[in-house]
Design a protein around this motif. Structure first.
Motif, PDB file in Angstrom:
ATOM      1  N   LEU A  21       0.833  -1.209   0.000  1.00 44.64           N
ATOM      2  CA  LEU A  21       0.000   0.000   0.000  1.00 44.64           C
ATOM      3  C   LEU A  21       0.865   1.256   0.000  1.00 44.64           C
ATOM      4  O   LEU A  21       0.562   2.228  -0.703  1.00 44.64           O
ATOM      5  CB  LEU A  21      -0.942   0.000   1.205  1.00 44.64           C
ATOM      6  N   ARG A  22       1.959   1.238   0.780  1.00 47.09           N
ATOM      7  CA  ARG A  22       2.873   2.390   0.783  1.00 47.09           C
ATOM      8  C   ARG A  22       3.470   2.611  -0.598  1.00 47.09           C
ATOM      9  O   ARG A  22       3.611   3.750  -1.056  1.00 47.09           O
ATOM     10  CB  ARG A  22       3.982   2.184   1.815  1.00 47.09           C
ATOM     11  N   TYR A  25       0.812   4.123  -2.815  1.00 45.85           N
ATOM     12  CA  TYR A  25       0.619   5.518  -2.423  1.00 45.85           C
ATOM     13  C   TYR A  25       1.769   6.373  -2.956  1.00 45.85           C
ATOM     14  O   TYR A  25       1.553   7.453  -3.500  1.00 45.85           O
ATOM     15  CB  TYR A  25       0.530   5.606  -0.895  1.00 45.85           C
ATOM     16  N   LEU A  30      -2.953   5.900  -4.951  1.00 44.93           N
ATOM     17  CA  LEU A  30      -3.890   6.110  -3.853  1.00 44.93           C
ATOM     18  C   LEU A  30      -3.768   7.548  -3.348  1.00 44.93           C
ATOM     19  O   LEU A  30      -2.657   8.086  -3.277  1.00 44.93           O
ATOM     20  CB  LEU A  30      -3.570   5.163  -2.682  1.00 44.93           C
ATOM     21  N   THR A  32      -4.246  10.328  -0.205  1.00 43.94           N
ATOM     22  CA  THR A  32      -3.916  10.240   1.219  1.00 43.94           C
ATOM     23  C   THR A  32      -5.080   9.655   2.007  1.00 43.94           C
ATOM     24  O   THR A  32      -4.883   8.810   2.887  1.00 43.94           O
ATOM     25  CB  THR A  32      -3.558  11.636   1.762  1.00 43.94           C
ATOM     26  N   PHE A  35      -5.347   5.920   1.274  1.00 43.55           N
ATOM     27  CA  PHE A  35      -4.239   5.217   1.928  1.00 43.55           C
ATOM     28  C   PHE A  35      -4.519   5.065   3.428  1.00 43.55           C
ATOM     29  O   PHE A  35      -4.390   3.973   3.984  1.00 43.55           O
ATOM     30  CB  PHE A  35      -2.938   5.984   1.685  1.00 43.55           C
ATOM     31  N   ARG A  38      -7.350   2.535   4.021  1.00 35.89           N
ATOM     32  CA  ARG A  38      -6.922   1.146   3.807  1.00 35.89           C
ATOM     33  C   ARG A  38      -5.997   0.669   4.924  1.00 35.89           C
ATOM     34  O   ARG A  38      -6.050  -0.499   5.317  1.00 35.89           O
ATOM     35  CB  ARG A  38      -6.248   0.999   2.448  1.00 35.89           C
TER      36      ARG A  38
END
Length: 149
Positions: A21-22, A25, A30, A32, A35, A38
């Motif tokens: 996910l990071r 992002y 994604l 903010t 992110f 999630r």
């Protein structure tokens, strides 16, 4: 045993999904808000199915190419620690030299102003004990040890 969507996920599994996910992002896939949302869902997820839903609309990321999260990294070897320590030691010696130079400059200026009365070298009281402590630390820090090839 086959991994099914109802099987419970581990902390390591959640860390890998958080890393993905990071990465998404960072690449702008994604926002903010998405992110953050999630990540909240991630740390309340219990099964592989719940984890899979968090990244189902994102392309696959090779998690092996991502750096390991800081909390899960193994302890560094002694060589890496001594490398940082020697940098700290260098900074300590530099601070000692700068403070000593400032003190000697003040002493010299006071001597000039008081008609060349350079009788008592008081900066030695600042530099002496501090320098002795640094010398002992330097001698016993192992920075002079033989390096392994």
């Amino acid at each position: 045993m086959a991994v099914g969507p109802e099987m419970r996920a581990s902390d390591g599994d959640r860390d890998r999904v958080a890393a993905a996910l990071r990465e998404h992002y960072a690449q702008g896939r994604l926002t903010t808000e998405e992110f953050d949302e999630r990540l909240e869902q991630l740390y309340t997820s219990k099964t592989y199915g719940e984890l899979a839903r968090l990244t189902s609309d994102l392309p696959d990321v090779d998690l092996r190419s991502l750096p390991e999260p800081a909390s899960r990294q193994p302890a560094r070897s002694g060589k890496a620690k001594s490398g940082k320590g020697s940098g700290d030691l260098k900074e300590a010696w530099q601070a000692w030299a700068v403070v000593g130079a400032i003190n000697w400059a003040i002493w010299f200026f006071i001597g000039l102003v008081s008609s060349l009365d350079f009788t008592y070298p008081w900066p030695l009281w600042v530099m002496g004990p501090w320098g002795m402590v640094l010398l002992v630390i330097t001698m016993f820090s192992g920075s002079g040890r033989r390096r392994d090839p």
